[in-house]
Motif scaffolding. Structure first.
Motif, PDB file in Angstrom:
ATOM      1  N   MET A 360     -21.133   6.401 -20.486  1.00 43.33           N
ATOM      2  CA  MET A 360     -21.125   5.785 -19.158  1.00 43.33           C
ATOM      3  C   MET A 360     -22.028   4.553 -19.096  1.00 43.33           C
ATOM      4  N   ASP A 361     -21.534   3.519 -18.433  1.00 44.66           N
ATOM      5  CA  ASP A 361     -22.407   2.390 -18.097  1.00 44.66           C
ATOM      6  C   ASP A 361     -22.017   1.835 -16.732  1.00 44.66           C
ATOM      7  N   SER A 362     -22.737   0.840 -16.286  1.00 48.08           N
ATOM      8  CA  SER A 362     -22.560   0.352 -14.910  1.00 48.08           C
ATOM      9  C   SER A 362     -21.256  -0.395 -14.695  1.00 48.08           C
ATOM     10  N   SER A 363     -20.539  -0.703 -15.766  1.00 47.94           N
ATOM     11  CA  SER A 363     -19.269  -1.416 -15.608  1.00 47.94           C
ATOM     12  C   SER A 363     -18.117  -0.458 -15.269  1.00 47.94           C
ATOM     13  N   HIS A 364     -18.322   0.835 -15.491  1.00 42.83           N
ATOM     14  CA  HIS A 364     -17.232   1.783 -15.281  1.00 42.83           C
ATOM     15  C   HIS A 364     -16.946   2.010 -13.803  1.00 42.83           C
ATOM     16  N   GLU A 365     -15.650   2.020 -13.492  1.00 44.48           N
ATOM     17  CA  GLU A 365     -15.189   2.306 -12.142  1.00 44.48           C
ATOM     18  C   GLU A 365     -14.595   3.713 -12.107  1.00 44.48           C
ATOM     19  N   ARG A 366     -14.272   4.172 -10.908  1.00 48.85           N
ATOM     20  CA  ARG A 366     -13.749   5.532 -10.786  1.00 48.85           C
ATOM     21  C   ARG A 366     -12.483   5.725 -11.611  1.00 48.85           C
TER      22      ARG A 366
END
Length: 499
Positions: A360-366
């Motif tokens: 997981m990183d901050s670029s991932h969307e739902r």
């Protein structure tokens, strides 16, 4: 017009199908019944509920039937596997049935290994000792309820008890008997050796019959209660997974079933009993004559997606939740999910393991998380396929059923991860249709189960592997398989902190 009835005795409801000679479902009735959870890990049902609700369902079906009841030539059954029903010398139920999903028997499973030995158990039954099977439940009653065990004259499985109450004839057929841990799978006889080693009277085991064998007719009492004719032939039927295989046309080598419901099943046809999977997957007698099937189970397949929806998209439909997965590339932009939210069965029989999101990183969307969940479920099912293929099985065609067929992107994902042609059937009735097909074959409508499947089942859509996606998923699958080993110890240490 002639008809047959398929009765699918499930865990939460009985589903009844009236099917004509063209394989069309003319009527469908469903009646539910409750589960009994007295303690954590206990799961039971009152067998009387199965009978009452089936009789009520058959009565509803016959009320709306426009033809002559004598035109309904046969009836057969599919049923939840492994459940223990103990009967006394009058054929009366001694206690609630202990179901397949009851997990109280860990100590009894260890006892089976201690006394019989894992190697011998696998050689005879081709399956490991797991809490879900019938033999551990029998030993639990013997140990904890000796006064009930002493009164037991015989035991049967759920659909066998239902059939007994409709016909007055008591039998167990091979596909369900294979899930007891008491059947010699290869010889198709009860194992004297296992019975003797564990102190079980072999006379407790009921007479064995083939799935398509006629075992009686509807009794006059049931005929009066339902409107059926006493001329209706009754055929033994099969375990739910065996009937699901028949109802999906898994009737020749190379054909495999992928069924994604709450749990997930990968089931492949075996024409012989010669393969040795060392207990890594289940190995059962098929409902088709002189055949077998191997099966791997993902405990939380559709359940993993349901969990995600309930936590992160409670007010949305499944259609809304998965609507954007096609816009996410294979690999979910570097996000990997293992669907162990309720433990795992194949190839890791591990009740303690839990799910993980990796990468997981901050670029991932739902939408990345949703696709990762779907890919993780499919990777888990692919572990069973990998075991099949490592044994030399060729798997080129997979019939997909259940929740996994509701979305074209998921079907394409299956084709790419499994590297096989995926077929979606036009009418998906699963075990209930399989039971009806057993009755149709038993009535002599067809010369073989396969001929029946060719007449009854039609393919709606086909999905073929995308070569570049196959390459990507092979690489990701290797990474997926590492996650279990990397997280096992961590999850064991976290047990103390779970509610």
């Amino acid at each position: 017009m002639k008809y047959v009835i398929g009765v699918d005795l499930g865990t939460s409801a009985v589903k009844i199908l009236l099917v004509n000679q063209a394989g069309e479902v003319v009527q469908e009735v469903s009646k539910d019944y409750p589960l009994i959870h007295e303690k954590t890990g206990y799961s039971e049902q009152d067998p009387k509920q199965w009978v009452d609700q089936t009789v009520a369902g058959l009565s509803d079906l016959l009320k709306d039937f426009k033809g002559n009841p004598e035109e309904i030539e046969g009836i057969s059954f599919s049923g939840q596997m492994h459940g223990l029903v103990l009967l006394d010398d009058q054929g009366e139920v001694l206690r609630n049935a202990i179901l397949w999903n009851d997990t109280r028997t860990t100590a009894q499973c260890r006892h089976i290994y201690d006394v019989v030995g894992e190697e011998k158990l696998l050689a005879i039954t081709k399956n490991p000792a797991l809490e879900g099977f019938t033999l551990p439940k029998l030993l639990w009653v013997k140990e904890h309820e000796p006064e009930i065990f002493e009164k037991a004259k015989t035991f049967v499985l759920p659909k066998d008890y239902l059939r007994y109450k409709l016909t007055g004839e008591l039998h167990m057929e091979y596909s369900d008997a294979a899930g007891t841990l008491l059947l010699d799978i290869s010889e198709k006889v009860w194992s004297k050796e296992i019975c003797e080693l564990l102190g079980i009277d072999e006379k407790l085991c009921p007479p064995l019959v083939d799935s398509h064998e006629k075992v009686g007719n509807i009794t006059s009492e049931i005929a009066e209660a339902t409107g059926l004719s006493t001329s209706t032939n009754v055929f033994a039927g099969g375990a739910d997974n065996a009937c699901g295989a028949i109802g999906s046309g898994i009737l020749e080598d190379g054909k495999t079933l992928c069924s994604i419901g709450t749990s997930g099943v990968v089931l492949s046809y075996e024409s012989s009993n010669e393969k040795d999977f060392e207990g890594k997957v289940h190995y059962f007698n098929h409902g088709a004559p002189n055949a077998y099937y191997t099966m791997g189970v993902t405990l939380a397949a559709g359940y993993s997606l349901s969990w995600f929806k309930n936590v992160f998209a409670k007010d949305e439909s499944f259609e809304e939740l998965i609507s954007e997965v096609g816009t996410v590339p294979p690999g979910s932009n570097g996000l990997l999910f293992t669907p162990y939210v309720a433990g795992e069965r194949t190839p890791h029989a591990d009740a303690a393991i839990r799910a993980s999101f990796i990468g997981m990183d901050s670029s991932h969307e739902r939408k990345d998380f949703v696709r990762a969940v779907m890919e993780g479920i499919t990777f888990s099912l692919n572990e069973s396929l990998a075991i099949f293929r490592e044994s030399g099985k060729q798997i080129d065609t997979i019939v997909s059923t259940g929740g996994g067929t509701k979305n074209a992107d998921w079907l394409q994902m299956q084709a790419d991860i499994f590297n096989a042609r995926i077929l979606k059937l036009s009418s998906e009735q699963g075990p209930g249709m399989g039971a009806a097909m057993i009755a149709a074959f038993g009535c002599g409508w067809f010369d073989s189960m396969k001929e029946c499947a060719d007449a009854f089942l039609q393919v709606e859509k086909e999905f073929v592997p995308n070569a570049s996606h196959v390459t990507t998923y092979k690489e990701l699958f290797s990474l997926y398989k590492e996650v279990y080993g990397q997280t096992k110890t961590l999850n064991e240490k976290l047990i103390a902190y779970r509610k």
